[in-house]
Design a protein around this motif. Structure first.
Motif, PDB file in Angstrom:
ATOM      1  N   ARG A   1       0.851  -1.205   0.000  1.00  0.00           N
ATOM      2  CA  ARG A   1       0.000   0.000   0.000  1.00  0.00           C
ATOM      3  C   ARG A   1       0.878   1.244   0.000  1.00  0.00           C
ATOM      4  O   ARG A   1       0.605   2.222  -0.687  1.00  0.00           O
ATOM      5  CB  ARG A   1      -0.896  -0.001   1.238  1.00  0.00           C
ATOM      6  CG  ARG A   1      -2.322  -0.453   0.972  1.00  0.00           C
ATOM      7  CD  ARG A   1      -3.276   0.055   2.034  1.00  0.00           C
ATOM      8  NE  ARG A   1      -2.808  -0.154   3.397  1.00  0.00           N
ATOM      9  CZ  ARG A   1      -3.056  -1.248   4.127  1.00  0.00           C
ATOM     10  NH1 ARG A   1      -3.745  -2.226   3.609  1.00  0.00           N
ATOM     11  NH2 ARG A   1      -2.623  -1.354   5.357  1.00  0.00           N
ATOM     12  N   ASP A   2       1.942   1.191   0.802  1.00  0.00           N
ATOM     13  CA  ASP A   2       2.832   2.339   0.912  1.00  0.00           C
ATOM     14  C   ASP A   2       3.520   2.610  -0.435  1.00  0.00           C
ATOM     15  O   ASP A   2       3.644   3.765  -0.854  1.00  0.00           O
ATOM     16  CB  ASP A   2       3.887   2.059   1.994  1.00  0.00           C
ATOM     17  CG  ASP A   2       4.590   3.326   2.433  1.00  0.00           C
ATOM     18  OD1 ASP A   2       3.884   4.255   2.858  1.00  0.00           O
ATOM     19  OD2 ASP A   2       5.822   3.386   2.335  1.00  0.00           O
ATOM     20  N   ALA A   3       3.934   1.518  -1.103  1.00  0.00           N
ATOM     21  CA  ALA A   3       4.646   1.674  -2.376  1.00  0.00           C
ATOM     22  C   ALA A   3       3.747   2.260  -3.462  1.00  0.00           C
ATOM     23  O   ALA A   3       4.227   2.972  -4.342  1.00  0.00           O
ATOM     24  CB  ALA A   3       5.207   0.331  -2.826  1.00  0.00           C
TER      25      ALA A   3
ATOM     26  N   SER B   1       1.081   4.206  -2.847  1.00  0.00           N
ATOM     27  CA  SER B   1       0.292   5.348  -2.375  1.00  0.00           C
ATOM     28  C   SER B   1       0.805   6.672  -2.945  1.00  0.00           C
ATOM     29  O   SER B   1       0.142   7.688  -2.861  1.00  0.00           O
ATOM     30  CB  SER B   1       0.301   5.411  -0.845  1.00  0.00           C
ATOM     31  OG  SER B   1       1.610   5.627  -0.400  1.00  0.00           O
TER      32      SER B   1
END
Lengths: 443, 257
Positions: free
Chosen positions: A20-22, A24
């Motif tokens: 998700r972080d990558a 976002s």
């Protein structure tokens, strides 16, 4: 090989968050997807254009393969950036410390992060490859499935190797800046690997690429294991202290690596397994060379210039100059083997005996064993044992480099192995001088 | 709840912590005071099962941290000095992630997150990315994260250093409430007010050692300040702390063995 215990659900939690972080950061995603789509479309269109305007079947076929390699390589290189961000970036922002204070095992954090980076990179790689295949190959009358599958497999391993390399960097770098500098240690060997892969693709032989992919699997497994063994709470958190006086500490480590080391004969006995591996390299190389020469797997035209250049490097002057040239050539080989031992994980040590064995076997295939062996006697009686010892110690350096310990101490262990090599040179260098003299005056 | 005996931690040549012996019962609070580099953070990390001791023993709820550090970590809530939040995550998603790591049931963690966000007046910010939070808000989130799973032992490193007085008071009330519910607390702080407010026992650390451990009365006696004529009033914790640290100035700053 013992694999670590881990709860898949916990690793999946870490992977999902990292994923998700990558994705976002919209601008980053747009850049990555844009490059992943634009390059295959451009490369595929180029191949089609060449085919349409009469580029010649052989050229178009080869170029279509190079294009496939190219479109996979660009997204694969993102994996290094993503992995450095995931491991070193989190360490720098102290979010990793928080994760390490939870009941998660190191294996779960490590596996989750590796899976997240692999997912993003491989999705982009394979997405690009599919787009390229859809653009380039329809109507071309050529679809090298075997080569493309081998390319896809070796890409997974290259990405995994880069991710594992980033983990190893994260153990030694506290900031992204330091990590980016240290990334050269991954980029340089990886560029050599990619050049070899590109050459194999140009040869157009699927079996070579499959062998290459298998080799990459081994390298990826070794690096992933190294990364896992080094990824520990102690290594990541406990090194925050004692950071003052870096030069003094570095000199202390170098001094300590030379202290209390075993004497030459005892060292050889202690390292008998790597020395035996290096010793095996010579007959294995000779056998491989003989098979390659007698089956014409490698055309003599390829090896002959190597043999000729070796003869030429012995120098055309007087006997003393010739002896000096032989000595300098062998000494350079010994030094390069030690320097490359860390990067090649000891393979350079094996090649120190394998390569001359290969040339001997190849020469034997072209002439006879008697003639070939007469070329290495009597100097070989000194030179080959010296090469076996040096090769064994270089293999030991490589083995030490690939061993990561949760308590740290990698640098000290590698330096100690290199110190053993340097100390052994006190005996090996005179042996090389003797071999050079024997080769010139008795050979 | 927490038993620490002869705890030592060495980083290479540096002895960061030596011979620390403390115990904290259920519902008790130990406050560790000491200047920067005194070994407080290392002590907390060892107590939390994050770092393995180089010597001595740490037991949480009867579990030896050297034998089963993961079980210790599951019973402990550690709030490090730096909040260490994921910038591109909403506070609700962030806390939900850590709740899942601690195996809290989805419904329970949702209700607990809502409840704690309300306690710390963060309900309106629940869907905002943590990257937009102020320093104080981040510290509140870190405290919620560390206590979301209702740990048996709460270890907090300067839990209110970035909070305004009102929020700090709210955090102390929250920590006192955890104490009342049976959690043991170990707090590292530089705030004497915080120490006086929360502490049962106070440990004063310097150069990796505990110089004195006890309640305020015991420490006052140890400091010798009561005897001094120039002090007309009862000495404050600040006076006691400075007196004890001054008495041990000879301890080396860098502990190399």
């Amino acid at each position: 090989m013992i694999w670590p215990k881990l709860e898949r659900r916990k690793a999946a939690l870490v992977a999902a968050r990292d994923l998700r972080d990558a994705v976002s950061e919209l601008r980053l995603i747009l850049a990555m997807v844009g490059l992943t789509l634009a390059i295959p479309m451009g490369a595929g269109s180029g191949v089609r254009a060449l085919a349409a305007f009469g580029g010649g079947t052989a050229v178009v076929d080869r170029l279509s393969l190079v294009g496939a390699f190219f479109v996979v390589f660009i997204p694969a290189s993102f994996s290094l950036v993503l992995a450095l961000e995931s491991f070193v970036g989190e360490r720098e922002r102290t979010t990793l410390e928080v994760l390490l204070s939870t009941p998660l095992r190191e294996a779960e954090i490590y596996a989750g992060k590796v899976v997240a980076v692999l997912t993003v990179s491989l999705t982009l790689c394979y997405g690009g490859l599919i787009v390229y295949c859809l653009v380039a190959f329809p109507g071309l009358g050529y679809f090298p499935l075997g080569i493309l599958l081998a390319l896809a497999l070796s890409t997974i391993c290259q990405v995994a190797a880069m991710v594992a390399g980033a983990v190893i960097i994260s153990l030694n770098a506290r900031t992204m800046r330091a990590a980016n500098v240290m990334a050269s240690f991954i980029i340089l060997p990886m560029s050599v690997v990619l050049q070899v892969e590109a050459a194999l693709i140009l040869l157009g032989r699927a079996e070579f690429l499959w062998c290459f992919a298998l080799l990459m699997i081994v390298v990826a497994i070794v690096l992933l294991r190294m990364g896992f063994n080094g990824f520990s709470r102690e290594a990541l958190l406990a090194r925050d202290a004692g950071l003052g006086h870096p030069m003094r500490r570095a000199m202390g480590v170098v001094r300590a690596s030379f202290g209390r080391r075993p004497a030459f004969l005892r060292l050889i006995w202690m390292r008998r397994i790597p020395v035996l591996i290096a010793a095996a390299g010579f007959p294995i190389g000779a056998l491989a060379g003989f098979v390659a020469g007698s089956s014409s797997a490698i055309p003599p035209a390829v090896v002959r210039p190597v043999l000729s250049s070796l003869v030429r490097s012995a120098g055309g002057g007087g006997a003393v100059e010739e002896a000096m040239a032989i000595f300098a050539h062998n000494l350079l080989a010994f030094l390069l083997v030690a320097l490359l031992a860390v990067l090649t994980l000891g393979l350079s040590g094996f090649l120190l005996t394998f390569a001359p064995g290969f040339l001997l076997g190849f020469a034997a295939a072209l002439s006879s064993w008697t003639i070939a062996l007469s070329g290495i006697v009597p100097n070989g009686l000194v030179e080959i044992p010296a090469a076996i010892i040096a090769g064994g110690l270089a293999i030991q350096v490589g083995a030490t480099a690939m061993h990561m310990d949760a308590r740290g101490g990698w640098t000290a262990r590698v330096l100690a192995a290199l110190a053993d090599y340097v100390r052994a040179l006190r005996w090996l260098v005179p042996a090389l001088a003797v071999a050079a003299v024997l080769e010139v005056w008795l050979g | 709840m927490l038993e620490v005996e002869g705890l030592a931690k060495r980083y290479g040549d540096v002895l960061a912590l030596q011979d620390l012996t403390v115990s904290v019962e259920e519902g008790q609070c130990l406050v560790l005071l000491g200047r920067n580099g005194a070994g407080k953070t290392t002590a907390l990390r060892c107590m939390a099962g994050v770092l393995l001791p180089s010597g001595g023993m740490v037991k949480v709820d009867g579990i030896d941290a050297a034998d089963d550090p993961a079980a210790v970590r599951a019973r402990v809530g550690l709030m490090p000095e730096v909040p260490g939040l994921y910038e591109r995550m909403s506070v609700k998603a962030y806390l939900d992630y850590f709740g899942a790591i601690y195996d809290i049931e989805p419904n329970t963690r949702r209700s607990r997150i809502d409840e704690l966000l309300e306690v710390f007046e963060l309900t309106d910010a629940g869907d905002r990315w943590l990257g937009t939070f102020s320093k104080g808000m981040r510290q509140k989130v870190a405290l919620i994260r560390a206590t979301l799973h209702r740990p048996r032992l709460v270890l907090a490193d300067e839990p209110t250093s970035a909070l305004d007085p009102d929020s700090a008071r709210r955090a102390w009330i929250y920590l006192k409430d955890l104490q009342r519910k049976g959690s043991a607390l170990v707090i590292c702080t530089h705030s004497m007010e915080e120490a006086e407010h929360l502490a049962g026992d106070i440990g004063i650390m310097s150069a990796g050692r505990a110089l004195a451990i006890g309640n305020l009365v015991e420490l006052r006696r140890r400091s010798g300040l009561k005897m001094r004529q120039e002090v007309r009033e009862m000495p404050t914790l600040q006076d006691i702390y400075l007196a004890i640290v001054d008495n041990h100035r000879d301890l080396a700053e860098v502990r190399t063995a």
